[in-house]
Design an enzyme around this catalytic site. Structure first.
Site, short mmCIF file in Angstrom:
data_model
loop_
_atom_site.label_atom_id
_atom_site.label_comp_id
_atom_site.label_asym_id
_atom_site.label_seq_id
_atom_site.Cartn_x
_atom_site.Cartn_y
_atom_site.Cartn_z
N HIS A 392 36.65 33.63 31.41
CA HIS A 392 36.03 33.85 33.01
C HIS A 392 36.87 34.73 33.63
O HIS A 392 36.41 35.98 33.96
CB HIS A 392 35.61 32.76 33.62
CG HIS A 392 35.18 32.71 34.89
ND1 HIS A 392 33.74 32.32 35.08
CD2 HIS A 392 35.76 33.05 35.80
CE1 HIS A 392 33.47 32.51 36.18
NE2 HIS A 392 34.60 33.15 37.11
N GLU A 393 38.10 34.58 33.74
CA GLU A 393 39.03 35.42 34.54
C GLU A 393 39.30 36.61 33.97
O GLU A 393 39.41 37.57 34.46
CB GLU A 393 40.17 34.62 34.95
CG GLU A 393 40.35 33.32 35.82
CD GLU A 393 39.47 33.43 36.95
OE1 GLU A 393 39.33 34.66 37.40
OE2 GLU A 393 38.89 32.52 37.57
N HIS A 396 36.72 38.93 34.91
CA HIS A 396 36.97 39.59 36.09
C HIS A 396 38.05 40.75 35.96
O HIS A 396 37.88 41.97 36.55
CB HIS A 396 37.51 38.84 37.19
CG HIS A 396 36.78 37.75 37.86
ND1 HIS A 396 35.53 38.30 38.62
CD2 HIS A 396 36.61 36.39 37.94
CE1 HIS A 396 34.78 37.00 38.75
NE2 HIS A 396 35.32 35.95 38.56
N HIS A 399 36.69 44.05 34.48
CA HIS A 399 35.98 44.62 35.48
C HIS A 399 36.72 45.49 36.37
O HIS A 399 36.46 46.81 36.43
CB HIS A 399 35.16 43.55 36.39
CG HIS A 399 33.89 44.41 36.80
ND1 HIS A 399 33.11 43.41 37.71
CD2 HIS A 399 33.42 45.22 37.15
CE1 HIS A 399 32.24 44.09 38.26
NE2 HIS A 399 32.60 45.36 37.72
#
Length: 602
Positions: A392-393, A396, A399
């Site tokens: 998940h991290e 980020h 991105h």
């Protein structure tokens, strides 16, 4: 008996388990020198006030200085905040974090004239400058967005006051952070044989997934009791934060705090209401899952602390290095370049602070600044849940990696609405890979548990808290009282509706859930986790179905940053979150996962 497990101090953590903050500033002294450098440049920035109308070259000069100093400001803040987050007991680090917040506000005050002055120049003139000056061509989207926001932009003097007050008005979150991570303590959890396990912000996630029900029960209850002991302080802090949101809403002339949050980020308010409507309509899917879980565990009554109880005694051990490898394999459809960047960041460049230590703040997050590598804070526990959090991290972080290296500074910070798409995208891609590559039924069950835990947090808890957030802001906007009792009762009612008759509700302990999330201090943030899952699911399906250019479309979405409107960026990648269909599809996927678990068990 003596405790079996105690969290180590930060000083006892080996370096390879920590992030490389020295890549930002080599020493605290270097950081302090950079602070002085930025402070010395603020008068030069402020000197452009009243001069931007001189012409495009003056505007260009200001923009170059603004972007250079803003990037330095962000690096100063990231270094200080991250150092404090991993050890909230470090008073020197906390002091630097406070100094960085103040400097952030000073920079904002020195440049607060920018938007009002552009509006005064006039949009016809700005459009002409942008089209006739190649070096200003990049400003086209900024001007377009400013034109949309101009009814909510105040005069230069008012904007300066707003900027100067931002440090003081961030006080509620600062207080929450210190209380939550430095001062709050919990009674230890107990094992069935009478041993004790330390409960802390970096250990609670592993304790509530423990195979021993007594560990789960005592960890969950003692964690909640720690918050209940300070419920009035937490309520006063959150009430102040909500009043700050209302103040900002009225200062900028928005219809409500909800409108202020969504419209300022170019998101229609209907997106929020559509999500809540779909969530409530699909609560029977959750009720089905609770019934199945109770039956599998063999309990007469399912409690909230059983939500993450392992359904198999063969939970896979997933060391950090193995997690990185599986994540890389899951993300392979995005191409070799993407995977190489991710792997190097985790294993060579020390993006990830994964240690479990005393004083580390709760949760996980990705951070970084223009000109730095991405950084991830989490507490890695060698299990599949930690693998999921890391994926998940990393969503980020990747991105941010692409956005910062593709866009100029002013477009490098994408909105939170698209951020949660990228993070959930990675989780879904890795989960699909593991479903296909790990055939062992016990592993499959553990993987489903991870998926349901993720959905539970982001597609159940977060929409529930979004409903709470809306009610609290509407009360504040009407001048109605807020208190711990009001907050606890509302949250208990909302979770009672969500859990239905399938989960036993401890009203006091479930009612204090609102105090356990720092997200409550970010005006209407939490709903975006659910829209993020919906958008991510749709984009993953495009890639897995082999849609032409789907992978490149996703990479282009990551690169876009804030250079296009959030919904437009997602539409370009292949999903439209302005309507409820992606949310409906995500709930259909949730139903499929529950049915898959039921089939495996039977």
């Amino acid at each position: 008996m003596t405790a079996e497990f105690k969290l180590p101090s930060r000083n006892d953590i080996p370096g390879h388990q920590t992030w490389d903050m020295e890549s930002v500033f080599a020493t605290p002294e270097a950081w302090a020198a950079a602070c002085q450098d930025l402070t010395g440049q603020l008068p030069s920035l402020a000197a452009y006030q009243g001069r931007l109308s001189e012409g495009p070259q003056t505007l260009l000069e200001f923009l170059e200085l603004y972007q250079q100093t803003a990037a330095l400001r962000d690096r100063l803040y990231i270094y200080a905040f991250n150092k404090s987050a991993v050890d909230t007991t470090d008073q020197s680090a906390s002091g630097r974090a406070g100094q960085a917040r103040s400097l952030f506000a000073d920079h904002a005050a020195a440049t607060a004239f920018f938007d009002p002055e552009l509006i005064t120049i006039g949009f016809d003139t700005l459009d002409a400058w942008v089209s006739s000056t190649p070096e200003l061509a990049f400003l086209e989207q900024y001007v377009k967005r400013l034109n949309k926001r101009q009814p909510h932009i105040r005069s230069g003097e008012v904007e300066q006051v707003i900027a100067m007050s931002s440090d003081a008005l961030s006080g509620p979150f600062s207080i929450y952070t210190m209380l939550n991570n430095a001062d709050l303590t919990f009674q230890p959890a107990s094992t069935s044989d009478g041993s004790s396990l330390e409960v802390g912000q970096s250990s609670i996630a592993s304790l509530v997934t423990h195979a021993d029900r007594e560990v789960r029960r005592t960890a969950w209850e003692n964690y909640a009791d720690g918050y209940l002991a300070y419920q009035n302080t937490y309520a006063a802090t959150l009430t102040t934060a909500i009043k700050v949101d209302v103040l900002n809403t009225r200062t900028r002339g928005y219809a409500s705090s909800l409108h202020s949050s969504l419209e300022s980020n170019d998101i229609p308010v209907d997106v929020f209401h559509n999500l809540i409507a779909e969530f409530r309509k699909n609560l029977p899917t959750w009720h089905h899952y609770w019934r199945l879980r109770r039956r599998v565990l063999g309990y007469d009554e399912l409690h909230v602390y059983d939500i993450k109880a392992p359904l198999t005694d063969k939970n896979p051990d997933v060391p950090f290095e193995q997690a990185v490898e599986w994540i890389c394999e899951g993300m392979a459809p995005l191409g070799e370049a993407y995977v190489d960047i991710l792997r190097s960041g985790c294993l060579e460049e020390r993006w990830v602070d994964r240690a479990l230590n005393k004083g580390k703040r709760e949760g996980a997050y990705s951070s970084g600044a223009y000109g730095t590598r991405p950084f991830i804070m989490m507490s890695y526990a060698d299990d599949i849940f930690s693998l999921s959090t890391l994926a998940h991290e990393l969503g980020h972080s990747m991105h941010s990696y692409y956005s910062r290296r593709t866009q100029p500074y002013i477009y490098s910070r994408y909105g939170l609405f698209v951020a949660e798409v990228a993070s959930n995208f990675n989780q879904a891609m890795v989960r699909d890979y593991l479903f296909r590559s790990q055939a062992d039924p016990a592993f499959q069950i553990a993987l489903i548990e991870e998926a349901m835990s993720n959905y539970h947090r982001y597609f159940f808890i977060m929409p529930t808290l979004a409903r709470f957030e809306l009610e609290m802001h509407e009360r504040a906007e009407k001048g109605q009282p807020l208190s711990a009792a009001v907050m606890n009762d509302l949250v208990a009612d909302l979770f009672s509706e969500g859990y239905g008759d399938e989960v036993a509700i401890d009203r006091d302990r479930i009612g204090i859930t609102w105090a356990q999330f720092g997200h409550m201090y970010m005006n209407f943030y939490v709903y975006q986790y659910a829209t993020g899952i919906a958008g991510a699911h749709a984009l993953v399906q495009r890639i897995l179905q082999g849609k032409p250019a789907a992978a490149q479309g996703y990479i282009d979405f990551l690169k876009a940053g804030a250079s296009v409107y959030p919904l437009d960026a997602l539409r370009t990648a292949g999903v439209d979150l302005s309507n409820p269909e992606p949310v409906e599809a995500a709930f259909a996927n949730l139903t499929e996962i529950v049915e898959r678990l039921e089939a495996l068990i039977e």
